[in-house]
Design a protein around this motif. Structure first.
Motif, mmCIF file in Angstrom:
data_model
loop_
_atom_site.group_PDB
_atom_site.id
_atom_site.type_symbol
_atom_site.label_atom_id
_atom_site.label_comp_id
_atom_site.label_asym_id
_atom_site.label_seq_id
_atom_site.Cartn_x
_atom_site.Cartn_y
_atom_site.Cartn_z
ATOM 1 N N HIS A 73 0.821 -1.379 -0.051
ATOM 2 C CA HIS A 73 0.080 -0.101 -0.076
ATOM 3 C C HIS A 73 0.896 1.255 -0.025
ATOM 4 C CE1 HIS A 73 -3.628 -2.349 1.890
ATOM 5 N NE2 HIS A 73 -3.604 -2.668 0.738
ATOM 6 N N ASN A 87 -3.624 1.469 7.122
ATOM 7 C CA ASN A 87 -3.212 0.965 5.786
ATOM 8 C C ASN A 87 -1.829 0.346 5.555
ATOM 9 O OD1 ASN A 87 -5.698 2.047 5.078
ATOM 10 N ND2 ASN A 87 -4.763 3.818 4.095
ATOM 11 N N ASP A 99 -7.489 -3.457 3.822
ATOM 12 C CA ASP A 99 -8.129 -3.099 2.679
ATOM 13 C C ASP A 99 -8.610 -1.903 2.698
ATOM 14 O OD1 ASP A 99 -7.242 -5.562 1.295
ATOM 15 O OD2 ASP A 99 -9.059 -6.499 1.791
ATOM 16 N N TYR A 100 -8.528 -1.114 1.650
ATOM 17 C CA TYR A 100 -9.347 0.293 1.594
ATOM 18 C C TYR A 100 -10.637 0.176 1.527
ATOM 19 C CZ TYR A 100 -4.449 1.877 0.322
ATOM 20 O OH TYR A 100 -3.248 2.205 0.592
#
Length: 586
Positions: free
Chosen positions: A186, A407, A413-414
């Motif tokens: 990320h 993150n 997960d976004y």
């Protein structure tokens, strides 16, 4: 990414960690091989280190104050230590402090982490106190010192580091370290994009599930596209509504999902609604200043709306910086004898008097302006990602560090969230306009000084503005503080109504009645002082939008047949939301 396997035996765990280390090293090598031509930004573009050193020198000049603070800190630290050594013997001085950074159960499950949490809170309280009212600094230096000391304190929170955050350690144990690898993935993706992602950006698309209220682009120039929205009622008020959103953001903050859209709601109230969708700044806008946003922008849009609707006047809304500019536009029109073109002006979280502009004032000094000059030395616009980071720093725990933890460390997960998608959809702004705005309006506060600014050849005098005005401020606004927005009530001479909305700069505005959230405060009188307004104002639960339409409707004329976009002399150029709003940075 596949789910982590069950806990492995020692030799298998060693092999797994070796594999993870190798994969992370490979990812880093691939990343830097792609990014090797990218120049690294300055580590201290805002002069925080210089401010820190200045503050520390000033604080050391008053040793008695530091000794007093140190003595109090040692007393509280001993009480904290005693409360852990002998539970129940002494209350902890910070044991009852609530902080959402440490809200997870893991912080209380292990005494060591609970002690770490409380030790940090105690130390940070004293560091912040030490930074308050330091003698030997002027008012601006004190404000900068408090701001950057708080940035340092927030950054050093044990929640922000993998080895001192029990939730991260727990996740790492559960996944065998896969969360850290995912977080690294990320982080490198965000570094490539030049910004920190806050949401699943693939879940949204402008024109597909945000900015979807039907309409047509009916005019455009190099500064903006003018969108006229399709009516949903057979009859509409004669007086149309023209909305000026800020060009430092995309207009669709007022047209998110259908449930949240102020634009859709305004159309449903029987208004003919127009909005300006501003051009993302590039080389074609190199010469643009305040004069252009007033003349080529707001006045041109206003004249076009009057021509399309065949009316002598229109209602206007100015949001944030567009509201500041709308005040200048009203002054220009008044000086020209054309004030009647605007039937009413509504201001969403806008400022004209910057004497109490809040923490944004931290960034307005010669050092910061010089930095901005360097950032725009090779191009005539300011990258919108720089401005977005500035705004995020005003709420760093919520808008920076929480995403670092979730993150990058926990590897979550976004999540899809339309508001955060809009927040990440940054816009460039013309460098000339931005510099003069910060210098003339923010630093020198010339807009409220009669004749202090000249726009389109007209000396600006806000006291000549007698247009009926509806002024909204956000109770928790960290960008345009409510007490600063309230100063608009003293700037104009015409009829005025002020509404203090619950929440902040965005949620205080985007609060549809159907959500049944927050509240607002109103008063039949407008005292000179904001604090007196707060003391006397009456609270109403829910959205302030119905109050606004109740104020606007009697000023909107009789009902006429609904106007169809593109049916008159100004033909439809393309469907809403148009091309300009779809330009993205990075």
């Amino acid at each position: 990414m596949a789910e982590a396997p069950a806990p492995a035996q020692p030799i298998e765990a060693f092999q797994k960690w070796t594999e993870l280390a190798g994969r992370s090293q490979q990812m880093m090598l691939e990343f830097w091989s792609k990014e090797q031509g990218t120049a690294l930004p300055s580590l201290d573009p805002l002069g925080a280190m210089a401010t820190w050193q200045l503050a520390m020198s000033a604080a050391m000049a008053d040793p008695q104050r530091l000794l007093t603070l140190q003595s109090r800190y040692m007393t509280d630290a001993m009480a904290l230590w005693q409360s852990f050594l002998v539970p129940g013997s002494t209350p902890s001085p910070v044991g009852a402090v609530k902080d959402k950074r440490f809200a997870g159960e893991a912080w209380q499950e292990a005494p060591a982490f609970d002690f770490l949490r409380q030790s940090y809170l105690l130390a940070s309280n004293y560091i912040l106190e030490a930074g308050n009212d330091i003698e030997g600094l002027d008012a601006h230096e004190k404000t900068r010192a408090r701001f950057f000391i708080k940035q340092f304190v927030d950054a050093m929170s044990p929640s922000n580091f993998a080895l001192t955050n029990p939730e991260v350690l727990k996740k790492t144990a559960e996944t065998g370290g896969a969360n850290l690898l995912k977080g690294l993935e990320h982080m490198m993706a965000d570094m490539s994009a030049g910004r920190m992602k806050m949401t699943d950006e693939n879940a949204f698309e402008v024109g597909r599930n945000v900015a979807v209220t039907p309409g047509k682009v009916v005019f455009e120039n190099r500064l903006f596209q003018l969108i006229q929205y399709s009516p949903t009622t057979a009859k509409v008020y004669k007086t149309p509504l023209l909305i000026f959103p800020p060009w430092i953001n995309k207009f669709y903050i007022l047209d998110l999902t259908a449930e949240k859209s102020f634009i859709r709601w305004a159309v449903e109230q029987g208004l003919t609604v127009f909005v300006t969708s501003w051009k993302n700044a590039d080389a074609s806008l190199a010469d643009v200043t305040l004069d252009h946003y007033v003349g080529e922008g707001q006045i041109t849009a206003l004249d076009t709306v009057l021509d399309i609707c065949g009316t002598n006047s229109a209602h206007t809304i100015g949001y944030c910086v567009a509201g500041t500019t709308l005040a200048a536009t009203l002054a220009v029109l008044a000086a020209r004898g054309e004030a009647d073109k605007v039937r009413s002006a509504t201001f969403f979280t806008a400022q004209v008097d910057m004497s109490e502009c809040g923490e944004l004032g931290v960034f307005i000094d010669n050092a910061t302006l010089d930095t901005l000059g360097k950032l725009t030395a090779d191009k005539p616009w300011l990258d919108g990602r720089n401005m977005a980071m500035t705004f995020n720093m005003l709420r760093s725990n919520d808008l920076i560090w929480s995403y670092v933890v979730n993150n990058y460390l926990i590897g979550k997960d976004y999540m899809p969230f339309d508001l955060l998608y809009w927040n990440s959809d940054a816009t460039n702004v013309p460098a000339l306009w931005h510099r003069s705005y910060l210098e003339d309006i923010y630093r020198d506060n010339l807009l409220v000084k009669p004749g202090g600014l000249t726009v389109l050849g007209v000396p600006i005098d806000l006291t000549r503005v007698a247009t009926p005005s509806y002024i909204q401020g956000g109770k928790e606004d960290h960008i345009a503080p409510a007490r600063s927005a309230y100063k608009l009530t003293s700037a104009f001479t015409g009829e005025k109504r002020f509404v203090l909305a619950g929440s902040g700069h965005i949620a205080g505005v985007v609060n549809p009645p159907s959500a049944k959230k927050y509240q607002y405060w109103t008063s039949d009188t407008l005292p000179e002082r904001f604090d007196d307004f707060v003391a006397s104002a009456a609270e109403t639960k829910g959205s302030w939008w119905p109050d606004w339409i109740a104020w606007l409707a009697p000023r909107s004329g009789a009902k006429v047949a609904a106007r169809v976009p593109g049916s008159g002399a100004h033909k439809a150029i393309e469907d809403a939301p148009g091309r300009y709003v779809k330009e993205r940075i990075g």
